[in-house]
Design an enzyme around this catalytic site. Structure first.
Site, PDB file in Angstrom:
ATOM      1  N   VAL A 141       0.674  -1.238  -0.050  1.00 29.85           N
ATOM      2  CA  VAL A 141       0.017   0.061   0.001  1.00 29.85           C
ATOM      3  C   VAL A 141       0.935   1.283  -0.214  1.00 29.85           C
ATOM      4  CG1 VAL A 141      -2.053  -0.939   1.147  1.00 29.85           C
ATOM      5  CG2 VAL A 141      -0.270   0.069   2.401  1.00 29.85           C
TER       6      VAL A 141
ATOM      7  N   ALA B  75      -8.410  -3.331  20.461  1.00 30.18           N
ATOM      8  CA  ALA B  75      -8.988  -4.774  20.030  1.00 30.18           C
ATOM      9  C   ALA B  75      -7.762  -5.847  20.258  1.00 30.18           C
ATOM     10  CB  ALA B  75      -9.248  -4.589  18.545  1.00 30.18           C
TER      11      ALA B  75
ATOM     12  N   TYR C 140       1.827   7.633  15.152  1.00 28.53           N
ATOM     13  CA  TYR C 140       0.370   6.865  14.977  1.00 28.53           C
ATOM     14  C   TYR C 140      -0.643   7.670  15.213  1.00 28.53           C
ATOM     15  CZ  TYR C 140      -2.836   2.773  14.998  1.00 28.53           C
ATOM     16  OH  TYR C 140      -3.598   2.065  14.963  1.00 28.53           O
TER      17      TYR C 140
END
Length: 270
Positions: free
Chosen positions: A86, A211, A178
């Site tokens: 990507v 998560a 981030y």
């Protein structure tokens, strides 16, 4: 004496919600879907909801293993793959073109690719900053741009869902690169959604807190994971399927009047 915190009845994760054909007949593309994280869970949820899926990742071997896993569970669905870095505009453009060819059309794009790390600002190199911003933010731009060019010329609309993070709102040590990238994903979601409406496309984002999945455990200490999970109202991290379920809702006709929104998937946003 410090009063102990009561254990929430929601501290135990529920059983995964079964599919309800929310995406029946849809063609879904998921980036960074190899492995055990949110991307894989999203591809699996899309299949549970009746979609056909193209999964993409940079890791060719793990991508092949992902397709094998999905085929073993959903052998009646179309499941294809495309190896894509990507960070390359050419490869991202090829991903969208290949997805349209293999699936016959694209209805949903899930931009899941992202890269984290833990480095204080004073110790961070240009290369560390640039790498996280490129994989997390720039890749979302590249894929969104390629998808909008596809939808602009298509005879149908669609939906794009970006994976942001509560760190786009919250502050956390060692996460400046981030967090900046994820805040950028949120801003890109809002601005591109205004333009995408011209093509009948909705663009939204999910913003998960923490998560639980094995890859996260490889790049984050157990102590930090436990601390972050303890801050949540339930006292636990989310299961990856709980994030994927919200992504499926945003991709479905249950959210036709939502665009440019960032949906926090957490016990509280900040």
């Amino acid at each position: 004496m410090t009063e102990s915190r009561p254990v929430s009845p929601l501290a135990t994760p529920p059983e995964e919600t079964p599919g309800h054909d929310l995406l029946a007949g849809k063609k879904v593309v998921v980036t960074a879907a190899a492995g055990t994280g949110i991307g894989f869970a999203t591809a699996r949820r899309a299949l549970m909801e009746g979609a056909d899926v193209l999964v993409s990742d940079f890791h060719e071997r793990r991508l092949g293993e992902t397709v094998d896993k999905l085929n073993a569970e959903f052998g009646d669905r179309q499941i294809v793959s495309f190896v894509c870095d990507v960070s390359s505009t050419e490869q991202v453009d090829a991903l969208i073109a290949n997805a349209a060819e293999q699936l016959g059309r694209i209805d949903v794009l899930v931009n899941n690719a992202g890269l984290g790390g833990e480095t204080p600002v004073a110790d961070m190199t240009d290369e560390q900053w640039d790498r996280v911003l490129d994989i997390t933010l720039n890749s979302t731009f590249r894929a969104t741009r390629a998808a909008l060019r596809y939808f602009r010329d298509a005879d149908h609309g669609g939906s794009i869902i970006n994976n942001a993070s509560v760190l786009g709102w919250r502050a956390q040590r060692g996460q400046a690169h981030y967090a900046a990238a994820k805040a950028g994903v949120m801003a890109l979601t809002r601005c591109s959604a205004v333009e995408a409406a011209d093509y009948g496309v909705r663009i939204n984002a999910v913003s998960p807190s923490i998560a639980k999945h094995p890859f996260l455990a490889k790049v984050t200490t157990d102590d930090l994971l436990d601390e972050l999970a303890s801050r949540e109202a339930y006292g636990r991290a989310a299961e990856v399927w709980e994030i994927a379920s919200v992504i499926a809702m945003l991709a479905s006709d249950y959210s036709t009047y939502m665009t440019g929104e960032v949906v926090a998937v957490s016990s509280q946003r900040a």
